[in-house]
Each structure stands twice: as structure tokens, then as C-alpha cells.
Design an enzyme around this catalytic site. Structure first.
Site, PDB file in Angstrom:
ATOM      1  N   THR A 147     -28.465 -42.831  21.875  1.00  0.00           N
ATOM      2  CA  THR A 147     -29.581 -42.064  21.315  1.00  0.00           C
ATOM      3  C   THR A 147     -29.089 -40.860  20.507  1.00  0.00           C
ATOM      4  OG1 THR A 147     -30.816 -42.652  23.320  1.00  0.00           O
ATOM      5  CG2 THR A 147     -31.735 -40.901  21.943  1.00  0.00           C
TER       6      THR A 147
ATOM      7  N   GLU B  64     -43.573 -53.738  23.282  1.00  0.00           N
ATOM      8  CA  GLU B  64     -43.412 -53.166  21.941  1.00  0.00           C
ATOM      9  C   GLU B  64     -43.634 -54.198  20.835  1.00  0.00           C
ATOM     10  OE1 GLU B  64     -39.622 -51.159  21.993  1.00  0.00           O
ATOM     11  OE2 GLU B  64     -40.328 -49.682  23.455  1.00  0.00           O
TER      12      GLU B  64
ATOM     13  N   LYS C 120     -36.487 -46.024  11.190  1.00  0.00           N
ATOM     14  CA  LYS C 120     -37.286 -44.801  11.294  1.00  0.00           C
ATOM     15  C   LYS C 120     -37.383 -44.081   9.933  1.00  0.00           C
ATOM     16  CE  LYS C 120     -36.331 -44.034  16.231  1.00  0.00           C
ATOM     17  NZ  LYS C 120     -35.957 -43.012  17.252  1.00  0.00           N
TER      18      LYS C 120
ATOM     19  N   ASN D 220     -32.744 -40.343  14.371  1.00  0.00           N
ATOM     20  CA  ASN D 220     -31.594 -41.198  14.676  1.00  0.00           C
ATOM     21  C   ASN D 220     -31.717 -42.623  14.111  1.00  0.00           C
ATOM     22  OD1 ASN D 220     -33.490 -42.081  16.450  1.00  0.00           O
ATOM     23  ND2 ASN D 220     -32.335 -41.620  18.314  1.00  0.00           N
TER      24      ASN D 220
ATOM     25  N   TYR E 275     -44.841 -44.269  22.107  1.00  0.00           N
ATOM     26  CA  TYR E 275     -43.880 -43.460  22.882  1.00  0.00           C
ATOM     27  C   TYR E 275     -44.524 -42.870  24.141  1.00  0.00           C
ATOM     28  CZ  TYR E 275     -40.088 -43.685  19.429  1.00  0.00           C
ATOM     29  OH  TYR E 275     -39.055 -44.096  18.606  1.00  0.00           O
TER      30      TYR E 275
ATOM     31  N   HIS F 242     -34.935 -47.560  16.035  1.00  0.00           N
ATOM     32  CA  HIS F 242     -35.442 -47.775  17.393  1.00  0.00           C
ATOM     33  C   HIS F 242     -35.123 -49.201  17.807  1.00  0.00           C
ATOM     34  CE1 HIS F 242     -38.126 -47.990  20.870  1.00  0.00           C
ATOM     35  NE2 HIS F 242     -38.399 -49.209  20.442  1.00  0.00           N
TER      36      HIS F 242
HETATM   37  P1  IDP Z   1     -33.799 -44.495  22.592  1.00  0.00           P
HETATM   38  O1  IDP Z   1     -34.493 -44.474  21.243  1.00  0.00           O
HETATM   39  O2  IDP Z   1     -32.301 -44.532  22.455  1.00  0.00           O
HETATM   40  O3  IDP Z   1     -34.318 -45.575  23.508  1.00  0.00           O
HETATM   41  P2  IDP Z   1     -35.300 -42.577  24.187  1.00  0.00           P
HETATM   42  O4  IDP Z   1     -34.742 -41.750  25.299  1.00  0.00           O
HETATM   43  O5  IDP Z   1     -36.207 -43.703  24.551  1.00  0.00           O
HETATM   44  O6  IDP Z   1     -34.083 -43.081  23.288  1.00  0.00           O
HETATM   45  O7  IDP Z   1     -36.078 -41.572  23.223  1.00  0.00           O
HETATM   46  C1  IDP Z   1     -36.919 -42.053  22.204  1.00  0.00           C
HETATM   47  C2  IDP Z   1     -36.658 -41.273  20.943  1.00  0.00           C
HETATM   48  O8  IDP Z   1     -37.030 -39.894  21.166  1.00  0.00           O
HETATM   49  C3  IDP Z   1     -35.196 -41.183  20.516  1.00  0.00           C
HETATM   50  O9  IDP Z   1     -34.749 -42.303  19.793  1.00  0.00           O
HETATM   51  C4  IDP Z   1     -35.196 -39.937  19.664  1.00  0.00           C
HETATM   52  O10 IDP Z   1     -35.762 -40.167  18.364  1.00  0.00           O
HETATM   53  C5  IDP Z   1     -36.153 -39.031  20.460  1.00  0.00           C
HETATM   54  N1  IDP Z   1     -35.436 -38.223  21.443  1.00  0.00           N
HETATM   55  C6  IDP Z   1     -34.922 -38.613  22.627  1.00  0.00           C
HETATM   56  N2  IDP Z   1     -34.351 -37.589  23.290  1.00  0.00           N
HETATM   57  C7  IDP Z   1     -34.525 -36.500  22.508  1.00  0.00           C
HETATM   58  C8  IDP Z   1     -34.148 -35.116  22.636  1.00  0.00           C
HETATM   59  O11 IDP Z   1     -33.545 -34.676  23.624  1.00  0.00           O
HETATM   60  N3  IDP Z   1     -34.500 -34.287  21.601  1.00  0.00           N
HETATM   61  C9  IDP Z   1     -35.178 -34.727  20.490  1.00  0.00           C
HETATM   62  N4  IDP Z   1     -35.552 -36.024  20.343  1.00  0.00           N
HETATM   63  C10 IDP Z   1     -35.216 -36.889  21.322  1.00  0.00           C
HETATM   64 MG    MG Z   2     -36.172 -45.766  24.397  1.00  0.00          MG
END
Ligand code: IDP
Ligand code: MG
Length: 141
Positions: A93, A128, A11, A114, A51, A117
Site C-alpha cells: 500500500t 467489489e 486510480k 498509490n 471503501y 487498487h
Molecule cells: P490496499 O489498497 O493496499 O488494499 P487499504 O489498507 O485497503 O490498502 O487502504 C485502501 C486505500 O486507502 C489505499 O490504497 C490508499 O489509497 C488509502 N490509504 C490506506 N492507508 C492510508 C494511510 O495511512 N494514509 C492515507 N491513505 C491511506
Molecule cells: Mg484494501
């Protein structure tokens, strides 16, 4: 499953911190093959479509803005059980909940920024990988 494919993204936060090499090295050390790789700055429609499952959530607009804020590295990883294996290497996450030694524990700065992905299931991996790569772009490893 043997010989799976999964989509990995380095990212914008990790790219700007010059962590591309470190993250790719980790995949190589874990014996994961890289079947395709490309750098790209995602457009807003591309990030929104990618997304789509999160559309309507409170963090969606900020996530799209973050994911389009700078270049990313798109990769197709290949190997036995690589979908779950990559998720394990990434960690939770939210870096606050990520296990020691995971990429997110090591490099994420927040639940949003974070670092990486990874597809979370065979179904999302298929969607994807094909979202960003044509079949002909995958090398025959
Ligand atoms: P993942 O990347 O671990 O699969 P997902 O729940 O699919 O997590 O969420 C996609 C991305 O959205 C996360 O990697 C993160 O960058 C962002 N994200 C997820 N939850 C939150 C949140 O509560 N606040 C801000 N960003 C979030
Ligand atoms: Mg995800």
C-alpha cells in the site's frame, strides 16, 4: 484458486499521469485476462460505499476526495490465482514499502495516491466485482 476474478482500479493519480496503457500492458504481459473494463468518475456515495471497511479511519475523507477527484479505470481481471497475483504486481500500500518493479513502487506518489487498487481476498473480490459490474458485462474469455 483456478480462474478467479478480481477488481482492479487504475486510480485518478495514475490516469492523470497517462499511465493507463502502461498498467494494462503490464497485466497483459503477466498473462492476466481482462474480463471487463470501464472508465468512470466515481461519485462520493460510490467511493464511500466501495471503501466502507475504512469508514471512521483518519484517512477516509481524504481517500474519498482523492478517489472522486478524476476518472478511474475499473477492470475485472481474470486468471488462476489472479487475486494474489494482482496484489503481488501492485506491491505494498505504501510505495516506500513496495518491492522493486511493482506498480506502486514504479508509479505511486504517496500511501494515498498509490496508482492502483486490487481486491485483497476472494470475499472482497466478489463484493467489489459485483459493486461495479453486472454478470452480463463480463466477457466469456
Ligand atoms: P490496499 O489498497 O493496499 O488494499 P487499504 O489498507 O485497503 O490498502 O487502504 C485502501 C486505500 O486507502 C489505499 O490504497 C490508499 O489509497 C488509502 N490509504 C490506506 N492507508 C492510508 C494511510 O495511512 N494514509 C492515507 N491513505 C491511506
Ligand atoms: Mg484494501
Amino acid at each position: 484458486m483456478p480462474n478467479e476474478l478480481t477488481l482492479s482500479i487504475i486510480k485518478p493519480d495514475a490516469v492523470s499521469k497517462k499511465l493507463i496503457g502502461t498498467i494494462i500492458k503490464r497485466f497483459e504481459e503477466e498473462k492476466i485476462k481482462i474480463a471487463a473494463m470501464r472508465m468512470k468518475r466515481l461519485t462520493k456515495p460510490e467511493a464511500e460505499g466501495f471503501y466502507a471497511e475504512h469508514k471512521g479511519k483518519p484517512f477516509f475523507d481524504s481517500l474519498v476526495s482523492f478517489m472522486t477527484s478524476g476518472p478511474v479505470v475499473l477492470m475485472v481481471l481474470q486468471g488462476d490465482n489472479v487475486i494474489l497475483k494482482n496484489r503481488d504486481i501492485m506491491g505494498a500500500t505504501n510505495p516506500a514499502n513496495a518491492d522493486e518493479g511493482t506498480l506502486r513502487k514504479l508509479f505511486a506518489e504517496s500511501i494515498e495516491k498509490n496508482a492502483v487498487h486490487g481486491s485483497d481476498s476472494p470475499k472482497s473480490a466478489e463484493r467489489e466485482v459485483s459493486y461495479f459490474f453486472k454478470k452480463e458485462e463480463l466477457v466469456n474469455l
